[in-house]
Design a protein around this motif. Sequence first.
Motif, mmCIF file in Angstrom:
data_model
loop_
_atom_site.group_PDB
_atom_site.id
_atom_site.type_symbol
_atom_site.label_atom_id
_atom_site.label_comp_id
_atom_site.label_asym_id
_atom_site.label_seq_id
_atom_site.Cartn_x
_atom_site.Cartn_y
_atom_site.Cartn_z
ATOM 1 N N TYR A 277 28.087 68.655 42.860
ATOM 2 C CA TYR A 277 28.526 67.281 43.073
ATOM 3 C C TYR A 277 29.817 67.043 42.305
ATOM 4 O O TYR A 277 30.071 67.676 41.282
ATOM 5 N N SER A 278 30.603 66.106 42.806
ATOM 6 C CA SER A 278 31.813 65.673 42.120
ATOM 7 C C SER A 278 31.748 64.162 41.930
ATOM 8 O O SER A 278 31.384 63.431 42.844
ATOM 9 N N VAL A 279 32.067 63.734 40.738
ATOM 10 C CA VAL A 279 32.239 62.313 40.434
ATOM 11 C C VAL A 279 33.707 62.187 40.056
ATOM 12 O O VAL A 279 34.169 62.820 39.122
ATOM 13 N N TYR A 280 34.455 61.389 40.840
ATOM 14 C CA TYR A 280 35.877 61.294 40.552
ATOM 15 C C TYR A 280 36.283 59.862 40.243
ATOM 16 O O TYR A 280 35.636 58.903 40.658
ATOM 17 N N PHE A 281 37.377 59.769 39.506
ATOM 18 C CA PHE A 281 37.976 58.492 39.120
ATOM 19 C C PHE A 281 39.443 58.584 39.504
ATOM 20 O O PHE A 281 40.147 59.489 39.080
ATOM 21 N N ASN A 282 39.897 57.647 40.328
ATOM 22 C CA ASN A 282 41.257 57.682 40.844
ATOM 23 C C ASN A 282 42.004 56.439 40.379
ATOM 24 O O ASN A 282 41.753 55.331 40.860
ATOM 25 N N VAL A 283 42.930 56.615 39.461
ATOM 26 C CA VAL A 283 43.681 55.497 38.904
ATOM 27 C C VAL A 283 44.635 54.884 39.928
ATOM 28 O O VAL A 283 44.998 53.720 39.829
ATOM 29 N N LYS A 284 45.017 55.631 40.944
ATOM 30 C CA LYS A 284 45.998 55.146 41.919
ATOM 31 C C LYS A 284 45.366 54.555 43.181
ATOM 32 O O LYS A 284 46.080 54.084 44.058
ATOM 33 N N GLU A 285 44.059 54.566 43.287
ATOM 34 C CA GLU A 285 43.398 54.169 44.528
ATOM 35 C C GLU A 285 43.708 52.735 44.954
ATOM 36 O O GLU A 285 43.780 52.434 46.137
ATOM 37 N N TYR A 286 43.886 51.846 44.001
ATOM 38 C CA TYR A 286 44.102 50.435 44.334
ATOM 39 C C TYR A 286 45.440 49.918 43.803
ATOM 40 O O TYR A 286 45.600 48.728 43.567
ATOM 41 N N ASP A 287 46.413 50.810 43.641
ATOM 42 C CA ASP A 287 47.721 50.426 43.096
ATOM 43 C C ASP A 287 48.371 49.265 43.833
ATOM 44 O O ASP A 287 49.007 48.412 43.226
ATOM 45 N N GLN A 288 48.207 49.203 45.141
ATOM 46 C CA GLN A 288 48.885 48.170 45.933
ATOM 47 C C GLN A 288 48.350 46.769 45.640
ATOM 48 O O GLN A 288 48.964 45.782 46.020
ATOM 49 N N PHE A 289 47.217 46.659 44.932
ATOM 50 C CA PHE A 289 46.621 45.353 44.651
ATOM 51 C C PHE A 289 46.848 44.870 43.215
ATOM 52 O O PHE A 289 46.461 43.762 42.869
ATOM 53 N N THR A 290 47.463 45.698 42.373
ATOM 54 C CA THR A 290 47.587 45.370 40.946
ATOM 55 C C THR A 290 48.330 44.060 40.709
ATOM 56 O O THR A 290 47.942 43.274 39.844
ATOM 57 N N GLU A 291 49.366 43.805 41.464
ATOM 58 C CA GLU A 291 50.153 42.587 41.261
ATOM 59 C C GLU A 291 49.316 41.325 41.494
ATOM 60 O O GLU A 291 49.404 40.365 40.736
ATOM 61 N N ASN A 292 48.485 41.331 42.531
ATOM 62 C CA ASN A 292 47.683 40.148 42.856
ATOM 63 C C ASN A 292 46.410 40.007 42.016
ATOM 64 O O ASN A 292 45.896 38.904 41.868
ATOM 65 N N TYR A 293 45.905 41.130 41.510
ATOM 66 C CA TYR A 293 44.653 41.118 40.744
ATOM 67 C C TYR A 293 44.832 41.959 39.476
ATOM 68 O O TYR A 293 44.224 43.023 39.324
ATOM 69 N N PRO A 294 45.644 41.490 38.534
ATOM 70 C CA PRO A 294 46.007 42.328 37.377
ATOM 71 C C PRO A 294 44.829 42.690 36.464
ATOM 72 O O PRO A 294 44.787 43.794 35.937
ATOM 73 N N ASN A 295 43.885 41.800 36.264
ATOM 74 C CA ASN A 295 42.765 42.121 35.372
ATOM 75 C C ASN A 295 41.781 43.087 36.017
ATOM 76 O O ASN A 295 41.146 43.882 35.339
ATOM 77 N N LEU A 296 41.664 43.014 37.321
ATOM 78 C CA LEU A 296 40.755 43.888 38.048
ATOM 79 C C LEU A 296 41.327 45.295 38.206
ATOM 80 O O LEU A 296 40.608 46.284 38.078
ATOM 81 N N PHE A 297 42.633 45.404 38.452
ATOM 82 C CA PHE A 297 43.199 46.691 38.811
ATOM 83 C C PHE A 297 44.148 47.324 37.798
ATOM 84 O O PHE A 297 44.464 48.500 37.928
ATOM 85 N N SER A 298 44.617 46.597 36.790
ATOM 86 C CA SER A 298 45.560 47.219 35.858
ATOM 87 C C SER A 298 44.906 48.348 35.078
ATOM 88 O O SER A 298 45.581 49.307 34.695
ATOM 89 N N ASN A 299 43.614 48.266 34.829
ATOM 90 C CA ASN A 299 42.882 49.369 34.219
ATOM 91 C C ASN A 299 41.694 49.726 35.116
ATOM 92 O O ASN A 299 40.614 50.054 34.641
ATOM 93 N N GLY A 300 41.917 49.621 36.430
ATOM 94 C CA GLY A 300 40.877 49.908 37.403
ATOM 95 C C GLY A 300 40.997 51.313 37.971
ATOM 96 O O GLY A 300 42.103 51.829 38.135
ATOM 97 N N TYR A 301 39.865 51.907 38.233
ATOM 98 C CA TYR A 301 39.797 53.238 38.813
ATOM 99 C C TYR A 301 38.887 53.195 40.029
ATOM 100 O O TYR A 301 37.807 52.598 39.974
#
Length: 182
Positions: free
Chosen positions: A36-60
């Motif tokens: 099994y693989s468990v992955y964390f992708n820091v770039k998955e939601y990059d396009q939303f960071t500006e509109n939702y900074p607390n959710l996505f600035s340190n979101g994976y």
Amino acid sequence: MNHQRPLNKIHNYQIIEGDDDGLISYVFMSSNGAYYSVYFNVKEYDQFTENYPNLFSNGYGLGIFRVTKPVNKIRKDIILFPTIEAILHDFISRAGKDVVLLFHCESSDGRQAARDKLFTYWFRNSEKKGGFIRDRFEAVVQETDIKHFMGYITSINNPNFKSVQLEFDACAFNLMQDKISQ
């Protein structure tokens, strides 16, 4: 960079840290012989960071998938969830208390409700959940009749928790609106 990290007798996994792709993967073998693989992708939601900074600035983006088929038939794999749980705790402890793990249950095979139900069961029965908050959103896209499940996990000590919750609610609503208009 690869690390072997035995946590105790049953939690043994390898950490594969990505380069420019923003992926950090943990790989392990379950008791039935499947990897099994468990992955964390820091770039998955990059396009939303500006509109939702607390959710996505340190979101994976969080993903869990089976890499290989089981070798043995075992009705209940007793190390699967405890290992995934140990990986989630390890990652959050490394990334910091303001990290937000975002998930969307895969829907291409129509088994997203089963995935959501299993993840909910795991979290509800977790011995270590006291330090974390999990929220989820369920919506049906009327035009396609497909039910989507998405959510997040964060530390109970996340200093931005209230903002994360508000932004998640708004983001989930807007993502579903986007799915409807496609």
